[in-house]
Scaffold this motif. Structure first.
Motif, PDB file in Angstrom:
ATOM      1  N   ALA C  80       3.357 -56.774 -11.864  1.00  0.00           N
ATOM      2  CA  ALA C  80       3.782 -57.608 -12.993  1.00  0.00           C
ATOM      3  C   ALA C  80       4.944 -56.970 -13.753  1.00  0.00           C
ATOM      4  CB  ALA C  80       2.610 -57.857 -13.927  1.00  0.00           C
ATOM      5  N   LEU C  83       8.095 -57.585 -12.033  1.00  0.00           N
ATOM      6  CA  LEU C  83       8.518 -58.978 -12.183  1.00  0.00           C
ATOM      7  C   LEU C  83       9.088 -59.207 -13.580  1.00  0.00           C
ATOM      8  CD1 LEU C  83       5.483 -60.733 -10.459  1.00  0.00           C
ATOM      9  CD2 LEU C  83       7.744 -60.361  -9.500  1.00  0.00           C
ATOM     10  N   GLU C  84       8.467 -58.567 -14.569  1.00  0.00           N
ATOM     11  CA  GLU C  84       8.943 -58.734 -15.948  1.00  0.00           C
ATOM     12  C   GLU C  84      10.340 -58.164 -16.126  1.00  0.00           C
ATOM     13  OE1 GLU C  84       4.969 -58.611 -18.762  1.00  0.00           O
ATOM     14  OE2 GLU C  84       5.729 -56.767 -17.908  1.00  0.00           O
ATOM     15  N   HIS C  88      11.990 -56.095  -9.225  1.00  0.00           N
ATOM     16  CA  HIS C  88      11.587 -56.492  -7.867  1.00  0.00           C
ATOM     17  C   HIS C  88      12.814 -56.968  -7.078  1.00  0.00           C
ATOM     18  CE1 HIS C  88      11.700 -60.211 -10.125  1.00  0.00           C
ATOM     19  NE2 HIS C  88      11.608 -60.914  -9.037  1.00  0.00           N
ATOM     20  N   ILE C 174       0.168 -60.233 -10.235  1.00  0.00           N
ATOM     21  CA  ILE C 174       1.062 -60.949  -9.322  1.00  0.00           C
ATOM     22  C   ILE C 174       1.037 -62.442  -9.625  1.00  0.00           C
ATOM     23  CG2 ILE C 174       1.266 -61.692  -6.920  1.00  0.00           C
ATOM     24  CD1 ILE C 174       0.500 -58.786  -6.163  1.00  0.00           C
ATOM     25  N   ARG C 177       2.312 -62.922 -13.469  1.00  0.00           N
ATOM     26  CA  ARG C 177       3.676 -62.395 -13.632  1.00  0.00           C
ATOM     27  C   ARG C 177       3.911 -61.754 -15.000  1.00  0.00           C
ATOM     28  NH1 ARG C 177       8.222 -64.734 -11.669  1.00  0.00           N
ATOM     29  NH2 ARG C 177       8.031 -64.845  -9.449  1.00  0.00           N
ATOM     30  N   ARG C 178       2.845 -61.473 -15.739  1.00  0.00           N
ATOM     31  CA  ARG C 178       2.982 -60.828 -17.048  1.00  0.00           C
ATOM     32  C   ARG C 178       1.933 -59.738 -17.138  1.00  0.00           C
ATOM     33  NH1 ARG C 178       7.043 -62.152 -17.392  1.00  0.00           N
ATOM     34  NH2 ARG C 178       8.192 -63.795 -18.414  1.00  0.00           N
ATOM     35  N   SER C 179       2.353 -58.546 -17.599  1.00  0.00           N
ATOM     36  CA  SER C 179       1.422 -57.420 -17.654  1.00  0.00           C
ATOM     37  C   SER C 179       0.290 -57.648 -18.641  1.00  0.00           C
ATOM     38  CB  SER C 179       2.161 -56.146 -18.048  1.00  0.00           C
ATOM     39  OG  SER C 179       3.074 -55.793 -17.067  1.00  0.00           O
ATOM     40  N   TRP C 336       0.448 -63.895  -1.614  1.00  0.00           N
ATOM     41  CA  TRP C 336       1.174 -64.388  -2.790  1.00  0.00           C
ATOM     42  C   TRP C 336       2.539 -63.705  -2.907  1.00  0.00           C
ATOM     43  CZ3 TRP C 336      -1.486 -67.984  -5.997  1.00  0.00           C
ATOM     44  CH2 TRP C 336      -0.734 -68.453  -7.069  1.00  0.00           C
ATOM     45  N   THR C 337       2.549 -62.406  -2.639  1.00  0.00           N
ATOM     46  CA  THR C 337       3.807 -61.662  -2.751  1.00  0.00           C
ATOM     47  C   THR C 337       4.812 -62.154  -1.720  1.00  0.00           C
ATOM     48  OG1 THR C 337       2.593 -59.752  -3.495  1.00  0.00           O
ATOM     49  CG2 THR C 337       4.817 -59.357  -2.715  1.00  0.00           C
ATOM     50  N   LEU C 341       6.320 -65.331  -4.577  1.00  0.00           N
ATOM     51  CA  LEU C 341       7.133 -64.621  -5.572  1.00  0.00           C
ATOM     52  C   LEU C 341       8.610 -64.710  -5.240  1.00  0.00           C
ATOM     53  CD1 LEU C 341       5.184 -61.367  -6.410  1.00  0.00           C
ATOM     54  CD2 LEU C 341       5.221 -63.531  -7.610  1.00  0.00           C
TER      55      LEU C 341
END
Lengths: 302, 129, 342
Positions: C80, C83-84, C88, C174, C177-179, C336-337, C341
């Motif tokens: 995450a 992604l933030e 990535h 994942i 997408r946010r920690s 999912w990855t 993503l």
């Protein structure tokens, strides 16, 4: 000439909105190709498809002869400097170079080191403390030292001040001169690309409007100014790109291989920026290169 | 050695600007036979322009027999343009002077003269192209 | 890839392992006395200080909390955070596939978490082993290691929990997408799992044993009264104190669960009107007569339980269960990855 990027009927849909539609494109190797278009035209989508960050909804795309991000070997062939040039804020410049060395089999240490030295950066500095321009340079260094066949850059200079912009493009062009690398970069500002690109793709409203070598695009596009007249009276070999009328005068941008013989027109050459702007204006049915049937043809009435 | 500059607003393509600047330097005697031109990499890194642009300009100058590339060493001037052009300058200037006087007498102001000259010049260019 | 993972991860790893080392120091300082006491044969429980008991429960809480914390702080931000920050897009364009990237990252993090929790559990288990299930006639007891209080904080199970927590955190990170939300939901889901498993899953990992006992004062654990006054519930102990009793029910001669007979309230001595819902433990001498009458009328006590010797089989089964769940979640992570993503 081989193509570094080949797209056929490529499309990407987010839920119900097409971000890119029916894109057929061949970008030749050995060129610096500019991808221009207004914000939201689908530039980032196209580039993300090219590096395999996104998967296409329709059609196919091949980059350097392979499916984007199809494997480690394919990834090694394509470098990518993403929009806003992301770096690991708490890793130092040195760490980033080590990262590159660990993750890329073709990593060129000397390129990386020379660039950092010439930029006058302290290798122990954390990336989070770099200025926007320095961070962009670091991201570019990572992309170049990877020794890719094709380097893709998404709006690399958009957030930089004019000096940093110039420096960034200098480094990029030097790398193109020095190494055998093709470049594909996007921008919504044409003047950024004018000097560096010799190939151009104009993307508007998720569609490719025009594409080709800059020199030949400039040679075949003309601005015609003259007394007002209807656009359908143009010769068959002149494709209307844009038209505007006052009650007395008509100003047209046309594309044609042949010389313009009609003495009523004052013919002027177009700069790259004017050329691109002409394509960004409201499209008319006969400017559509591929006669798109899905959208209703719009009349040019201005 | 000369340095190139680019005028982004001139509407002249960068490659043509490089060609013109070399020709002008040759014409004005700034470059003479045997002088070295900057390397493609130098030009590129100074101007932030596409290397193909410089290569294309150099190729055209080479085709015209003005310069020659010696692989691994650099690109050198092989011919000057001063002699034959200087001789022609004076009479041409005289003609132009005469034409300007005629234009003034006909009542054209400076702007009209410039517009007339440029449009004639351009259409002549197009005809050549 | 290993280098990058280590470089990104080393501060967190150092923090956790320092904490484990600190726990180890406490265990080494306070542990040997308990082991000596146990060996000396003295009644251990009566010799425990307040701080020993506090440490015992601190150990339980620590081992219970460690996987949750690691899952939230290591697992959830694992992807995450990339992604933030958009990193990535940097790392996925090096010459390493996403699958290998995730495998290395998730693999090393999970291993690190499993090893840390394993060490922690080993230390706490050793420290607590003399105390688990200690009995005292006068002052109650400490929970045995098969009881829900201790089972998942001993032996091997915490390692399975740690693996699960990290993979759970990573998966949520994942998907969301946010920690921060991923961390919060990881904690919530993990807490739910910690409650749900002993309630509904663990009893059935191995088919529980059933025993039907006659009433005797020796086996009697408690008789509790209902709010209306009369006794409504008798509980017996199995032969082994460490057994984990799941149900403890009185049945009639036909073997059906039943209420206690009405006469029992008159038979038993003690307060006629116990305070509502307050269990009372009856220990009058004539209680035997009441229990004998219950036996004579065909009443029996049926106990469903997990015998104490099933500690390790249950440990292996539960650890296995969590590893399988982690594997499934891990598969989702990779899918999912790769597919979702960008």
């Amino acid at each position: 000439m081989t193509a570094v990027l080949e797209a056929r009927g490529l499309g990407k849909r987010y839920r119900r909105r097409w971000a890119l539609q029916d894109c057929t494109l061949e970008i030749p190797a050995g060129h610096v190709t500019g991808l221009v278009g207004p914000n939201g035209a689908g530039k980032t989508t196209l580039l993300s498809l090219a590096v395999g960050l996104l998967a296409p909804t329709a059609g196919t795309i091949e980059v350097c002869g392979g499916v984007p991000a199809g494997g480690a070997e394919q990834l090694a062939k394509v470098g990518f400097v993403a929009q806003d040039t992301p770096t690991y804020a708490n890793l130092s410049i040195e760490d980033h170079l080590r990262l590159g060395a660990h993750l890329n089999p073709r990593w060129d240490r000397s390129i990386a080191q020379t660039r950092i030295e010439r930029l006058g950066l302290d290798p122990t500095q954390r990336a989070g403390k770099l200025s926007g321009g320095q961070r962009a340079q670091l991201a570019l260094t990572l992309g170049l030292a990877k020794r890719p066949e094709l380097l893709i850059l998404d709006e690399p200079v958009a957030s930089l001040d004019p000096l940093a912009r110039r420096e960034f493009l200098q480094v990029l062009m030097e790398a193109v001169a020095e190494h055998d690398v093709s470049v594909l970069l996007s921008s919504h500002v044409v003047s950024d690309l004018e000097r560096v690109c010799d190939h151009l793709v104009v993307l508007v409203d998720s569609e490719v409007r025009v594409e080709g070598e800059v020199e030949s695009l400039l040679a075949t596009h003309h601005r015609l100014t003259g007394p007002r007249r209807e656009t359908d009276s143009l010769p068959a070999d002149q494709h209307l790109v844009s038209a505007s009328h006052t009650d007395r005068q008509s100003t047209l941008v046309v594309r044609t291989e042949a010389p313009i013989l009609d003495p009523a027109w004052t013919v002027t050459r177009l700069g790259l920026e004017d050329l691109v702007l002409a394509y960004m204006e409201v499209p008319s049915a006969d400017t559509r290169r591929n006669g798109d049937a899905r959208k209703p043809a719009l009349e040019v009435l201005r | 050695m000369i340095e190139f500059t680019l005028d982004g607003r001139s509407g002249v393509s960068p490659y043509l600007q490089v060609v013109q600047q070399v020709r002008q330097a040759l014409r004005l005697g700034l470059l003479t036979k045997g002088d070295q031109l900057p390397t493609v990499k130098d030009v590129v890194s100074r101007l932030a322009i596409n290397p193909n642009t410089v290569l294309k300009a150099y190729r055209e100058l080479e085709r015209d027999g003005l310069i020659a590339a010696r692989p691994g060493i650099g690109t050198f001037v092989t011919r000057t343009l001063t002699d034959d052009s200087f001789a022609a300058h004076a009479p041409l200037r005289k003609d132009l002077d005469r034409w300007l006087t005629k234009a003034r007498r006909a009542g054209l102001d400076d702007e009209s003269i410039e517009a007339l000259f440029m449009s004639t010049f351009r259409s002549a260019q197009e005809g050549v192209a | 890839m290993t280098w990058l993972t280590w470089r990104q991860f080393r501060t967190q790893a150092a923090t956790l392992y320092l904490a484990v080392a600190a726990v180890a120091v406490v265990v080494l300082v306070t542990g040997p006395r308990l082991h000596d006491l146990a060996k000396s044969g003295a009644n251990l429980f009566d010799n425990l200080t307040k701080s020993d008991q506090a440490l015992f429960f601190a150990g339980v809480i620590l081992v219970a909390a460690a996987p949750a914390i690691i899952g939230a702080f290591w697992g959830a931000p694992l992807v995450a955070r990339e992604l933030e920050h958009g990193t990535h897009r940097l790392v996925w364009n090096q010459s390493v596939t996403r699958t290998r990237w995730l495998a290395t990252k998730l693999g090393l993090t999970t291993l690190g978490a499993a090893a840390a929790v394993g060490l922690l559990t080993w230390a706490v288990t050793w420290w607590s082993s003399p105390l688990d299930g200690t009995l005292s006639q006068s002052r109650g007891n400490l929970p045995g290691r098969l009881t829900p209080v201790s089972f998942a904080m001993r032996g091997l199970v915490p390692v399975g929990y740690a693996v699960f927590a990290v993979v759970l955190g990573a998966t949520l990170g994942i998907i969301l997408r946010r920690s921060l939300p991923a961390m919060a939901i990881t904690l919530a889901v993990f807490a739910f799992v910690q409650v749900a498993v002993p309630l509904w899953v663990r009893p059935h990992l191995i088919a529980p044993a059933t025993v039907t006992l006659t009433f005797s004062e020796k086996a009697l654990d408690s008789i509790s009264g209902s709010p209306s006054g009369g006794p409504d519930r008798i509980e017996l102990n199995t032969a082994n104190h460490g057994d984990w009793i799941l149900t403890n029910r009185t049945v009639n001669a036909a073997g059906q669960a039943t209420a206690l007979p009405a006469w029992l309230g008159d038979c038993l001595p003690g307060p006629r009107q116990p305070a509502p819902s307050t269990p009372t433990t009856q220990q009058a001498p004539d209680i035997t007569a009441c229990l004998d009458r219950l036996n004579a009328e065909g009443y029996r006590q049926r106990i469903v339980y997990q015998p104490v010797d099933r500690f390790w089989p249950l440990q292996f089964a539960e650890t296995g269960l969590f590893l399988v769940m982690s594997g499934l979640l891990g598969g989702l992570c990779f899918w999912w990855t790769r597919k979702r993503l960008s």
